[in-house]
Design a protein around this motif. Structure first.
Motif, PDB file in Angstrom:
ATOM      1  N   THR A   1       0.833  -1.213   0.000  1.00 55.74           N
ATOM      2  CA  THR A   1       0.000   0.000   0.000  1.00 55.74           C
ATOM      3  C   THR A   1       0.859   1.251   0.000  1.00 55.74           C
ATOM      4  N   PHE A   2       1.960   1.243   0.738  1.00 55.31           N
ATOM      5  CA  PHE A   2       2.888   2.384   0.691  1.00 55.31           C
ATOM      6  C   PHE A   2       3.360   2.607  -0.745  1.00 55.31           C
ATOM      7  N   ARG A   3       3.754   1.522  -1.416  1.00 63.21           N
ATOM      8  CA  ARG A   3       4.275   1.648  -2.782  1.00 63.21           C
ATOM      9  C   ARG A   3       3.191   2.125  -3.747  1.00 63.21           C
ATOM     10  N   LEU A   4       1.952   1.653  -3.560  1.00 64.92           N
ATOM     11  CA  LEU A   4       0.868   2.095  -4.435  1.00 64.92           C
ATOM     12  C   LEU A   4       0.618   3.592  -4.266  1.00 64.92           C
ATOM     13  N   ILE A   5       0.574   4.059  -3.015  1.00 66.31           N
ATOM     14  CA  ILE A   5       0.342   5.489  -2.779  1.00 66.31           C
ATOM     15  C   ILE A   5       1.438   6.309  -3.454  1.00 66.31           C
ATOM     16  N   ARG A   6       2.680   5.888  -3.291  1.00 63.41           N
ATOM     17  CA  ARG A   6       3.766   6.616  -3.930  1.00 63.41           C
ATOM     18  C   ARG A   6       3.588   6.609  -5.447  1.00 63.41           C
ATOM     19  N   ARG A   7       3.160   5.488  -6.011  1.00 64.94           N
ATOM     20  CA  ARG A   7       2.931   5.411  -7.456  1.00 64.94           C
ATOM     21  C   ARG A   7       1.829   6.380  -7.879  1.00 64.94           C
ATOM     22  N   LEU A   8       0.740   6.411  -7.134  1.00 65.38           N
ATOM     23  CA  LEU A   8      -0.362   7.311  -7.464  1.00 65.38           C
ATOM     24  C   LEU A   8       0.059   8.775  -7.335  1.00 65.38           C
ATOM     25  N   VAL A   9       0.848   9.082  -6.311  1.00 65.75           N
ATOM     26  CA  VAL A   9       1.336  10.455  -6.143  1.00 65.75           C
ATOM     27  C   VAL A   9       2.191  10.855  -7.340  1.00 65.75           C
ATOM     28  N   ASP A  10       3.056   9.954  -7.773  1.00 68.59           N
ATOM     29  CA  ASP A  10       3.928  10.269  -8.901  1.00 68.59           C
ATOM     30  C   ASP A  10       3.131  10.485 -10.183  1.00 68.59           C
ATOM     31  N   ILE A  11       2.150   9.630 -10.427  1.00 68.67           N
ATOM     32  CA  ILE A  11       1.312   9.791 -11.617  1.00 68.67           C
ATOM     33  C   ILE A  11       0.579  11.126 -11.556  1.00 68.67           C
ATOM     34  N   ARG A  12       0.030  11.441 -10.391  1.00 72.10           N
ATOM     35  CA  ARG A  12      -0.687  12.700 -10.224  1.00 72.10           C
ATOM     36  C   ARG A  12       0.243  13.885 -10.454  1.00 72.10           C
ATOM     37  N   LYS A  13       1.459  13.784  -9.953  1.00 69.26           N
ATOM     38  CA  LYS A  13       2.421  14.872 -10.125  1.00 69.26           C
ATOM     39  C   LYS A  13       2.782  15.054 -11.598  1.00 69.26           C
ATOM     40  N   ASP A  14       2.864  13.960 -12.332  1.00 67.90           N
ATOM     41  CA  ASP A  14       3.263  14.023 -13.739  1.00 67.90           C
ATOM     42  C   ASP A  14       2.140  14.484 -14.667  1.00 67.90           C
ATOM     43  N   ARG A  15       0.891  14.401 -14.219  1.00 67.14           N
ATOM     44  CA  ARG A  15      -0.243  14.689 -15.099  1.00 67.14           C
ATOM     45  C   ARG A  15      -0.990  15.918 -14.605  1.00 67.14           C
ATOM     46  N   PRO A  16      -0.818  17.068 -15.237  1.00 61.19           N
ATOM     47  CA  PRO A  16      -1.574  18.262 -14.826  1.00 61.19           C
ATOM     48  C   PRO A  16      -3.077  18.030 -14.806  1.00 61.19           C
ATOM     49  N   ALA A  17      -3.582  17.178 -15.692  1.00 61.44           N
ATOM     50  CA  ALA A  17      -5.025  16.931 -15.739  1.00 61.44           C
ATOM     51  C   ALA A  17      -5.535  16.367 -14.421  1.00 61.44           C
ATOM     52  N   LEU A  18      -4.723  15.532 -13.754  1.00 63.07           N
ATOM     53  CA  LEU A  18      -5.165  14.905 -12.508  1.00 63.07           C
ATOM     54  C   LEU A  18      -5.124  15.875 -11.332  1.00 63.07           C
ATOM     55  N   ARG A  19      -4.397  16.951 -11.463  1.00 62.15           N
ATOM     56  CA  ARG A  19      -4.319  17.938 -10.391  1.00 62.15           C
ATOM     57  C   ARG A  19      -5.217  19.139 -10.648  1.00 62.15           C
ATOM     58  N   ARG A  20      -5.255  19.592 -11.895  1.00 62.24           N
ATOM     59  CA  ARG A  20      -5.888  20.877 -12.177  1.00 62.24           C
ATOM     60  C   ARG A  20      -7.014  20.803 -13.198  1.00 62.24           C
ATOM     61  N   GLY A  21      -7.233  19.655 -13.789  1.00 62.40           N
ATOM     62  CA  GLY A  21      -8.264  19.548 -14.807  1.00 62.40           C
ATOM     63  C   GLY A  21      -9.666  19.534 -14.234  1.00 62.40           C
ATOM     64  N   ALA A  22     -10.623  19.964 -15.055  1.00 65.34           N
ATOM     65  CA  ALA A  22     -12.032  19.829 -14.684  1.00 65.34           C
ATOM     66  C   ALA A  22     -12.412  18.349 -14.738  1.00 65.34           C
ATOM     67  N   VAL A  23     -13.586  18.026 -14.213  1.00 64.33           N
ATOM     68  CA  VAL A  23     -14.027  16.629 -14.202  1.00 64.33           C
ATOM     69  C   VAL A  23     -15.289  16.491 -15.042  1.00 64.33           C
ATOM     70  N   ASN A  24     -15.344  15.388 -15.792  1.00 67.32           N
ATOM     71  CA  ASN A  24     -16.509  15.091 -16.630  1.00 67.32           C
ATOM     72  C   ASN A  24     -16.796  13.597 -16.525  1.00 67.32           C
ATOM     73  N   VAL A  25     -17.885  13.247 -15.885  1.00 67.17           N
ATOM     74  CA  VAL A  25     -18.246  11.828 -15.749  1.00 67.17           C
ATOM     75  C   VAL A  25     -18.790  11.336 -17.088  1.00 67.17           C
ATOM     76  N   VAL A  26     -18.157  10.303 -17.635  1.00 66.65           N
ATOM     77  CA  VAL A  26     -18.585   9.771 -18.938  1.00 66.65           C
ATOM     78  C   VAL A  26     -19.290   8.426 -18.805  1.00 66.65           C
ATOM     79  N   TRP A  27     -19.217   7.826 -17.616  1.00 59.90           N
ATOM     80  CA  TRP A  27     -20.011   6.611 -17.392  1.00 59.90           C
ATOM     81  C   TRP A  27     -20.244   6.431 -15.901  1.00 59.90           C
TER      82      TRP A  27
END
Length: 633
Positions: free
Chosen positions: A512-538
């Protein structure tokens, strides 16, 4: 932490002890006035959407200074265990390894030490708003923690309470000058048994009344306790020693009653302050703004906001922002906790145009207070954000733990612009409250996520936790992780959910520690995940054998994310595969036809291509998810 960490703590303790002996031998004229003066403030926070908040219960995180371990009982969950600010500072490496960027620490002020066999280790039993809690350290230790965090480009949020103080006085109901637990009627002859304690009597809309054998005798006096051993002492600042600044109506037992909600003592004898008074408003601003001036911390998490009048929040937040901004502290983040699943109610503390607007009489009183205190007129602006309890109840609990329909998620998110507001708070963090809810999956007031699924096999429990963490780090807003989640803590209701982190050894190699770190890194690398608007498509209304039962899919793009794009697809179904299609309908996305999307969450994740008609059909195993981004982006 290992032997090295224990050695460092011992060395620090011996240095502290040596310093204490030196000071004890020094002349009586030694002062530390320099530590009590404000320091130069600075704006350390950028865009709060980029942050990952980590909630720390100071007493349970790390114990580095054995010199403040007095009156503690680490084997009992409701007593002090020894954690302190020095412990947090010594473990900032651990937090950085996890990917944390902002520390939310429990209240820093001096508390009632112990009451009825329970300690104030959590920090919510205020006694002195002007002094540090000596169990956690002195002002120098708190300043050191904040400064060390800033050196690592980490922010610090301090938890505060304005609604109530601790169990500091009793109602002298029988006018005998001592606190009593009274049995008023025995139950004989069919009469009800009336049990009244002068520390915590039931709410009375008239105010708690005194009575003798001859009948009622008017409002009951309140008597402040004076017991240094337990720190049941008259409160500070001195204004809080005036009985008139308390509502004095007794313990709330019906939170649906507006009078009780706003004016009742908090259960457990926590004394409700009359936050409608101008002098109380200013005292709260002075007391808590002072802690930022003394430490350079970056924000407030504010407790029990629904128990306080909204006109208080307007005054408090605006005067705090103005006072700090004048000294160089801008972008100061204030989010509040309304422990409630009602999305309209929670959001009402972030809106400047909320429907239940104040009366003209209230507005006039508010402006008179503003003029008396000095500064500009008060506007409708309140908090920057809210702790997203409606999502905790309706999404984390109902959908991810209990398997309800994912349509609940779409419905809740669709309400947020209306309930929270789409205009940034003036002088605040420059972001619309609807865009920055503080998201969480559990905290110190509710059972840990894993406790809620304790009846499942271990592998299934972890899969459920990981799937929920995926939502936490990809949903619009600011993710907030409760300490110990990374170590798979599974405690039940308070205080069982307040475990000692040092029992984990601060391991960094767990799944779980490793997964959280992975998710943090992905979020840091993707502006959409931090600052993008949200649109539910399903989102699916189904919970049975239907092909899409359990699926939620949403896009993050636009806003301040530039051209970045991410599609998050999660299957919350705990029994079977589920797909982004139902009968003849397939999910439609906004990525252009022919776009190849790759799953950046999975190692060697597959590639999925948007069809010519803009649809994308994919199937996920039970309790799993994907973060899809354009290939090559």
């Amino acid at each position: 932490m290992g032997d090295r960490g224990r050695g460092e703590r011992r060395a620090r303790f011996h240095r502290s002890a040596a310093l204490a002996l030196t000071l004890a031998a020094a002349p009586a004229c030694v002062h530390f006035d320099n530590l009590e003066e404000p320091i130069e403030l600075a704006t350390h926070a950028g865009d709060w959407r980029d942050q990952v908040i980590y909630q720390i219960l100071v007493d349970r995180f790390a114990d580095a200074d054995y010199g403040n371990n007095y009156g503690y009982a680490p084997d009992h969950m409701a007593r002090y265990h020894g954690g302190d600010w020095a412990g947090i500072e010594q473990n900032l490496d651990y937090l950085q390894e996890l990917g944390v960027t902002a520390l939310w620490i429990s209240p820093v002020i001096k508390n009632v030490d112990t009451d009825a066999g329970v300690d104030g280790y959590h920090g919510y039993w205020a006694q002195d708003l002007t002094a540090t809690n000596p169990h956690f350290g002195d002002l120098a230790a708190l300043r050191s923690l904040v400064a060390a965090a800033h050196e690592r480009e980490m922010l610090v949020i301090i938890d505060i309470v304005t609604n109530h103080l601790g169990q500091l006085f009793y109602y002298d109901i029988n006018l005998n000058g001592q606190p009593d637990i009274l049995i008023q009627e025995s139950g004989k002859f069919g009469k009800p048994v009336l049990h009244t304690t002068e520390y915590d009597p039931d709410f009375d809309p008239r105010g708690i009344q005194a009575f003798t054998s001859l009948g009622e005798a008017g409002p009951a006096p309140i008597i402040f306790q004076h017991d240094p051993a337990t720190n049941h002492m008259p409160p500070l600042p001195v204004i809080f020693q005036d009985p008139a600044v308390y509502n004095r109506k007794g313990r709330t037992y019906n939170f649906a009653d507006p009078d009780q909600l706003l004016h009742g003592d908090f259960p457990g004898g926590l004394k409700d302050v009359d936050t409608s008074r101008c002098d109380v408003k200013q005292a709260m601003v002075d007391s808590y703004a002072r802690w930022i001036e003394l430490t350079d911390a970056d924000g407030f998490r504010i407790d029990t906001v629904k128990h306080v009048e909204r006109h208080f929040w307007r005054f408090f937040t605006q005067r705090v922002r103005q006072r700090l901004a004048e000294q160089g502290k801008k972008n100061f983040f204030m989010f509040g906790e309304a422990f409630d699943g009602d999305d309209w109610l929670v959001g009402s503390f972030t809106r400047s145009d909320y429907p239940d607007a104040p009366t003209q009489e209230q507005l006039d009183a508010e402006q008179a207070c503003a003029a008396e205190a000095g500064g500009p007129a008060i506007t409708g602006d309140q908090l920057d954000s809210a702790f997203y309890f409606p999502q905790y109840y309706q999404v984390i609990r109902d959908v991810f733990q209990n398997g309800d329909a994912t349509q609940k998620i779409a419905d809740l998110w669709a309400q947020r612009p209306m309930n929270y507001g789409t205009a940034p708070t003036a002088g605040g963090v420059g972001l619309a409250p609807a865009d920055i809810p503080v998201n969480f999956i559990d905290n110190h007031d509710v059972p840990r996520f894993l406790f809620g699924v304790a009846d499942r096999p271990a592998a299934e429990r972890r899969a459920l936790l990981h799937n929920t963490l995926l939502l936490l780090f990809t949903a619009q807003g600011i993710p907030c992780l409760y300490y110990g989640t990374e170590q798979e803590f599974a405690g039940g209701n308070d205080p069982a959910n307040r475990e000692d982190l040092w029992g984990s050894g601060y391991a960094t190699d767990g799944a779980t520690f490793r997964l959280i770190r992975r998710l943090v890194d992905i979020r840091k690398d993707r502006p959409a995940l931090r600052r993008g608007a949200v649109n539910v498509v399903w989102a699916s209304p189904h919970t049975g054998d239907e092909s899409d039962a359990g699926v939620i899919a949403f896009e993050r793009q636009g806003g301040d994310a530039g051209g970045d794009y991410a599609l998050i697809v999660i299957n919350t179904n705990q029994a079977r595969d589920a797909s982004t299609l139902f009968e003849d309908t397939v999910m439609t996305v906004s990525a252009p036809p022919g776009t190849a999307l790759v799953d950046v969450l999975a190692s060697g994740g597959g590639t999925f291509t948007v069809a010519g008609d803009g649809t994308l059909g994919l199937t996920l195993p039970p309790v799993s998810g994907a973060i899809l981004v354009p290939q090559g982006s």
